[in-house]
Design an enzyme around this catalytic site. Structure first.
Site, PDB file in Angstrom:
ATOM      1  N   SER A   1      52.297 -16.271 -32.698  1.00  0.00           N
ATOM      2  CA  SER A   1      52.585 -17.588 -32.749  1.00  0.00           C
ATOM      3  C   SER A   1      51.924 -18.460 -31.924  1.00  0.00           C
ATOM      4  O   SER A   1      51.099 -19.520 -32.371  1.00  0.00           O
ATOM      5  CB  SER A   1      53.478 -18.016 -33.330  1.00  0.00           C
ATOM      6  OG  SER A   1      54.270 -17.447 -33.754  1.00  0.00           O
TER       7      SER A   1
ATOM      8  N   LYS B   1      62.144 -27.630 -29.540  1.00  0.00           N
ATOM      9  CA  LYS B   1      60.758 -28.100 -29.585  1.00  0.00           C
ATOM     10  C   LYS B   1      60.115 -29.050 -31.021  1.00  0.00           C
ATOM     11  O   LYS B   1      61.553 -28.629 -31.685  1.00  0.00           O
ATOM     12  CB  LYS B   1      60.436 -26.350 -30.082  1.00  0.00           C
ATOM     13  CG  LYS B   1      60.841 -25.391 -28.787  1.00  0.00           C
ATOM     14  CD  LYS B   1      60.164 -24.058 -29.658  1.00  0.00           C
ATOM     15  CE  LYS B   1      60.239 -23.543 -28.232  1.00  0.00           C
ATOM     16  NZ  LYS B   1      59.491 -21.091 -29.492  1.00  0.00           N
TER      17      LYS B   1
ATOM     18  N   ARG C   1      56.517  -6.789 -29.069  1.00  0.00           N
ATOM     19  CA  ARG C   1      54.781  -6.445 -28.064  1.00  0.00           C
ATOM     20  C   ARG C   1      55.049  -5.604 -26.762  1.00  0.00           C
ATOM     21  O   ARG C   1      54.092  -5.097 -26.758  1.00  0.00           O
ATOM     22  CB  ARG C   1      54.289  -8.044 -28.222  1.00  0.00           C
ATOM     23  CG  ARG C   1      54.246  -8.272 -29.719  1.00  0.00           C
ATOM     24  CD  ARG C   1      53.514 -10.054 -29.895  1.00  0.00           C
ATOM     25  NE  ARG C   1      54.614 -10.474 -29.348  1.00  0.00           N
ATOM     26  CZ  ARG C   1      54.540 -11.930 -28.342  1.00  0.00           C
ATOM     27  NH1 ARG C   1      52.775 -12.630 -28.814  1.00  0.00           N
ATOM     28  NH2 ARG C   1      55.215 -12.446 -27.759  1.00  0.00           N
TER      29      ARG C   1
ATOM     30  N   HIS D   1      54.274 -10.831 -37.916  1.00  0.00           N
ATOM     31  CA  HIS D   1      55.872 -10.373 -37.977  1.00  0.00           C
ATOM     32  C   HIS D   1      55.654 -10.111 -39.439  1.00  0.00           C
ATOM     33  O   HIS D   1      57.085  -9.805 -40.138  1.00  0.00           O
ATOM     34  CB  HIS D   1      55.859 -12.257 -38.545  1.00  0.00           C
ATOM     35  CG  HIS D   1      55.938 -13.582 -36.743  1.00  0.00           C
ATOM     36  ND1 HIS D   1      54.881 -14.146 -37.147  1.00  0.00           N
ATOM     37  CD2 HIS D   1      56.469 -13.083 -36.078  1.00  0.00           C
ATOM     38  CE1 HIS D   1      55.103 -14.976 -36.093  1.00  0.00           C
ATOM     39  NE2 HIS D   1      56.417 -13.969 -35.125  1.00  0.00           N
TER      40      HIS D   1
END
Length: 155
Positions: free
Chosen positions: A129, A42, A91, A18
């Protein structure tokens, strides 16, 4: 006119991947706002206040980087912050498929917004993460993947 980009995410935690996107984004934009979105579906692993503090500390030498948290649609936050760009890192192709749909919806909500995708630097692509959370949860050292040191290794 100042070019402002919002870099949205849950950043739980904020990784060197990040950080790389933000630093590269600063070559394109006058200001980058790191926006930590709250996701009602979440529960955070790292406390939001702690993450805001750690990210601000990591970018203390960059006055053109701000950190905010929000509980709204990303497109609305971008509009309210004066950002005409969303900054996103990719990614792999899975990230692209996911991000492409989100960028279309954001454009529908806020017609002036453009999403700018930066490909993750190859050495940082394996970092996510969720992997870092799993490593941390089971007592593994994770500082090498983060642009700050976790003082308290327990959450």
């Amino acid at each position: 006119m100042k070019k402002i980009a919002l870099f949205p995410g849950s950043f739980d935690p904020f990784t060197k991947g990040h950080q790389d996107i933000v630093l590269r984004g600063l070559r394109l934009f006058d200001e980058v706002i790191i926006g930590i979105g709250r996701n009602a579906r979440k529960e955070r692993y790292f406390p939001l206040d702690q993450m805001i503090h750690l990210i601000e500390e990591a970018f203390q030498e960059y006055p053109n980087v701000r950190v905010i948290s929000y509980d709204d649609l990303t497109a609305n936050v971008a509009r309210n912050e004066g950002a005409k760009f969303l900054l996103r890192g990719l990614r792999n192709t899975t990230d692209f498929e996911y991000e492409n749909g989100i960028s279309q919806v954001n454009r529908h909500i806020y017609e002036e917004i453009e999403t700018v995708f930066l490909i993750t630097s190859p050495n940082l692509a394996p970092i996510s993460s969720s992997i870092i959370r799993d490593l941390h949860r089971y007592g593994q050292q994770v500082d090498e993947f983060l642009p700050y040191k976790l003082v308290n290794q327990t959450v």
